[in-house]
Scaffold this motif. Structure first.
Motif, PDB file in Angstrom:
ATOM      1  N   CYS A 185      -6.658  -0.116  -0.097  1.00  0.00           N
ATOM      2  CA  CYS A 185      -5.892  -0.935   0.848  1.00  0.00           C
ATOM      3  C   CYS A 185      -6.835  -1.593   1.848  1.00  0.00           C
ATOM      4  O   CYS A 185      -7.699  -0.936   2.401  1.00  0.00           O
TER       5      CYS A 185
ATOM      6  N   CYS B  47       0.852  -1.196   0.000  1.00  0.00           N
ATOM      7  CA  CYS B  47       0.000   0.000   0.000  1.00  0.00           C
ATOM      8  C   CYS B  47       0.881   1.235   0.000  1.00  0.00           C
ATOM      9  O   CYS B  47       1.812   1.341   0.793  1.00  0.00           O
TER      10      CYS B  47
ATOM     11  N   CYS C 179       0.103   3.152   3.637  1.00  0.00           N
ATOM     12  CA  CYS C 179       0.525   2.634   4.947  1.00  0.00           C
ATOM     13  C   CYS C 179       1.699   1.661   4.834  1.00  0.00           C
ATOM     14  O   CYS C 179       2.181   1.163   5.842  1.00  0.00           O
TER      15      CYS C 179
ATOM     16  N   CYS D  53      -5.672   0.223   5.620  1.00  0.00           N
ATOM     17  CA  CYS D  53      -5.947   1.623   5.938  1.00  0.00           C
ATOM     18  C   CYS D  53      -7.132   2.171   5.146  1.00  0.00           C
ATOM     19  O   CYS D  53      -7.584   3.267   5.405  1.00  0.00           O
TER      20      CYS D  53
HETATM   21 ZN   LIG Z   1      -2.705   0.925   3.426  1.00  0.00          ZN
END
Ligand SMILES: [Zn+2]
Length: 774
Positions: free
Chosen positions: A62, A25, A28, A65
């Motif tokens: 994602c 991601c 994050c 997150c």
């Molecule tokens: Zn993420």
């Protein structure tokens, strides 16, 4: 990102053309399956998609997150269509151009369009097996769509033509993802040999791939070689953890999950199924559901409308509502449910002499579940209902607007109220308020604990003449002995109608004395030509010396006075006696100035009928005339405790103290009466009432100068009584002639007649006497 606050906001619903890829991601930095898809942004209420706002393409969302990129689907599609058109144009011009084919593969890749990619891969790229670059690009694209076997073949084809370390590593990764670490090792070994530090991550994955197969021995060997090649990584937290895992499972050969390689099986591309269409029909479904609920509620409410039954009479009785029996206690409402429409009301227990009646309750079908209506059926039609409003407010805030004064309702079979907060319950002590703002609440209740006088006063306030007459008649149907309602009703009926109404019950037995008394009075006034003697002689004869029949015969105007006295005494002496006769004898004694006799008779009558107010008042008058003040005060003490009697008893008490010359108690009583006016009375009103009370005191004391002084204070010119007292008889005569024809009219003329007689003015006396009989 869409947001929802308190259930209202925007949210994505539905997924189509879904692409999933295991990757890191960008927000994050965690490794996860990033999802891209077409969706619809909806305006939502309570998380229900109501209005579609726009179509979106979500990119790389994602799972941890939830962050993602988003683009407008229309723009995305438009850009893609344009790019494809350009490409087709190029391919049309030069179908075998190598760069155009590479561009085509990149296009399908970047628009995540597997179908497009398939068309290009099959049609064009298959001819380019000899081109290492195109094959490597194909391999990457197959990997992107999670088609591992095809990716492996393409990478191998590329390497067969030309060795390339990056392609080797891609092939290694593809093999690892298929759970084949042994096959992958040759393509990754160069990372260790050449110590390519920024590709060390692939060795980490290779260890993971061995561990996933339970090959911990091999994994440990590989880790030793990695430590030798990249000593700076030895103390890395994840690297140390990886080693511990293999050391632990070395002997058991347990297969360990490979978090960076394992996939959910959903990676790659799919179109999405019918559920993607679901959000479009959720709102219509919800609306349909609400409509069905609403209509159901409307039908149910109509079939089971809540109705309050109220007994407005003094005794319990049973009523049949559409045939279903309900017993009702006085002043205690009962909630029942009935179907809307015609409602029949009958009185099956015979305790109540009312005929069957019916009413109709109906509310508009479509607004029914929201219509806050209160229906009250009062079968006896003599209840008095009150509507009250109360404003709640917090103390330091500005005082609330004044509550509306109570409203009263009477005389109807069916009462309907709208928007009532409290039905037949008290107002609560506290209510909830937004930001402490004043809150208005309403309630409806049955007025109870009042006497007949107060009930009739309230009815007279709220009903018109015709309704008042019906109200009185209803009360008398319930209780023909209700002498108070009878005189109230007769006072409202034209004489002939009164006679007709009274005639309906003259034959009732036992004899309804009050009905006959009113009948005789009205007949004497309206039909003086009719001789009632034969009729009442017959009544006495038929009832064989019944005391009430003798009394009624004795009180007729046409009766001889001696005969009358004889009949009254006979009626008074009968067993049982006629209380009316005893009272009449007391009255006769009173007008003849025989006060001691008057007291004796009226006291006897009062003892026999303590509840009859007119007999009670006659007794009080006799006591006053006889100067029996202490006995009178005792009587007043008892009668002032009765509902509605407080004020008149207080007034009488004032007269007693005045006549006794008890200045202290006189003053105290005046104060008490002024107090009753309450804080809302102004100074002018207080002075006016005080003047009237003090005038009364002067009258009782025979204080003529005091009376005249008080009268002059509150009168513009000379009033009638002052003129008489000052002996200005011609002025008084003029004033009397101009007087309106009200209740005091007769008294004024009588007073003037007597004064003129005393003064020897025969002319004025005669004229005043004549006016009395006009
Ligand atoms: Zn993420």
């Amino acid at each position: 990102m869409p947001t929802v606050i308190n259930g209202i906001g925007t949210w994505y619903y539905g997924r189509r053309r879904i692409h999933r890829l295991k990757n890191t991601c960008e927000f994050c930095n965690r490794m996860g399956e990033l999802e891209s898809y077409d969706t619809t942004l909806y305006f939502t209420v309570l998380y229900i998609p109501i209005v579609p706002l726009s179509q979106k393409r979500i990119l790389y969302s994602c799972p941890y997150c939830r962050k993602h990129r988003v683009t407008n689907l229309k723009q995305w599609e438009a850009a893609k269509a344009q790019a494809i058109a350009q490409l087709m144009d190029k391919l049309g011009k030069a179908p075998d151009d190598r760069e155009t084919i590479r561009e085509a593969i990149a296009l399908a890749h970047s628009y995540q369009d597997e179908a497009l990619f398939d068309r290009l891969a099959d049609g064009l790229a298959s001819h380019w097996l000899e081109d290492a670059t195109i094959q490597a690009q194909l391999g990457a694209a197959y990997s992107y769509f999670a088609r591992r076997k095809e990716a492996e073949a393409a990478f191998r084809a590329s390497l067969a033509v030309e060795d390339n370390p990056e392609t080797r590593r891609q092939l290694g990764l593809t093999l690892m993802r298929q759970g084949r670490p042994e096959d992958a090792l040759p393509y990754l070994r160069h990372i260790l040999d050449e110590k390519i530090r920024d590709r060390a991550g692939l060795i980490y994955l290779l260890v993971e791939a061995y561990q996933a197969q339970g090959l911990h021995e091999t994994a440990l060997e590989l880790m030793d070689r990695r430590d030798a090649a990249f000593p700076d990584l030895v103390d890395d937290k994840d690297v140390k953890k990886q080693r511990k895992v293999s050391e632990r499972y070395q002997s058991s050969g347990k297969k360990v999950a490979a978090p960076h390689l394992d996939e959910s099986g959903k990676t790659g591309y799919r179109e999405g199924n019918w559920t993607a269409r679901l959000p479009r029909i959720i709102a219509p479904l919800v609306i349909l559901g609400l409509v069905v609920c609403y209509l159901g509620a409307a039908i149910w409410t109509g079939q089971a409308r809540q109705v309050y039954l109220v007994n407005g009479w003094d005794l319990p009785y049973t009523v049949a509502i559409n045939g279903r029996q309900e017993s009702l206690l006085p002043g205690k409402p009962k909630a029942i449910r009935v179907a809307e429409g015609d409602i029949s009301i009958e009185f099956p227990d015979g305790k109540i002499a009312l005929e069957p009646i019916h009413c109709h309750i109906e509310t508009p079908f479509f607004s029914r579940p929201f219509a806050r209506q209160t229906f009250v059926i009062n079968p006896d039609q003599v209840a008095v209902l009150s509507w009250e409003e109360l404003v709640y407010a917090l103390p330091p805030l500005p005082p609330p607007p004044p509550s509306a004064p109570p409203r009263y309702y009477a005389g109807n079979l069916l009462h309907t109220f709208k928007g009532i907060d409290y039905e037949f319950t008290d107002f609560p002590q506290n209510v909830k308020s937004e930001h402490g703002a004043p809150v208005k609440k309403t309630r409806v209740s049955v007025v109870s604990n009042f006497n007949q006088e107060q009930r009739l006063d309230l009815a007279a306030e709220v009903l018109d003449q015709k309704q008042q007459i019906q109200f009185g008649k209803n009360l008398l149907k319930l209780n023909p002995d209700d002498f108070y309602s009878l005189s109230w009703l007769i006072g409202r009926l034209p004489a002939q109608e009164g006679i007709d109404f009274l005639s309906t019950r003259l034959g009732a037995r036992p004899i309804l004395v009050e009905w006959h008394r009113h009948y005789q009075s009205l007949m004497e006034k309206k039909h003086p030509e009719v001789d009632l003697l034969p009729k009442y002689r017959q009544l006495a004869a038929e009832n064989k010396g019944n005391a009430d029949a003798l009394y009624l015969l004795g009180r007729i105007d046409q009766q001889d006075l001696d005969e009358s006295e004889k009949l009254l005494k006979q009626a008074a002496a009968s067993r049982p006696p006629s209380v009316y006769a005893i009272n009449a004898l007391g009255y006769n004694a009173l007008v003849q100035g025989e006060f001691a006799d008057a007291v004796r008779w009226t006291q006897d009558a009062h003892k026999l009928a303590p509840q009859n107010p007119s007999i009670g008042i006659a007794y009080q008058k006799a006591l006053m005339a006889a100067g029996k003040f202490d006995a009178l005060l005792e009587q007043l003490r008892i009668s002032q405790a009765l509902p509605g009697m407080w004020l008149s008893a207080l007034m009488e008490r004032l007269k007693v103290y005045a006549r006794k010359g008890d200045k202290k108690n006189t003053q105290a009583t005046i104060e008490e009466m002024l107090q009753l006016m309450g804080p809302s009375a102004n100074a002018q009103q207080r002075r006016s009432v005080q003047n009237a009370l003090e005038s009364t005191v002067c009258c009782c004391n025979g204080d003529v100068p005091g009376y005249l002084k008080l009268a002059s204070e509150f009168s513009n010119g000379l009033d009638l009584h002052s003129a008489i007292l000052q002996g200005k008889l011609s002025v008084a005569a003029g004033l009397a002639a101009n007087q309106k024809d009200d209740a005091s009219h007769l008294n004024s003329h009588a007073l003037l007649h007597l004064t003129a007689l005393k003064a020897g003015d025969k002319k004025i006396a005669d004229r005043a006497n004549a006016s009395n009989f006009l």
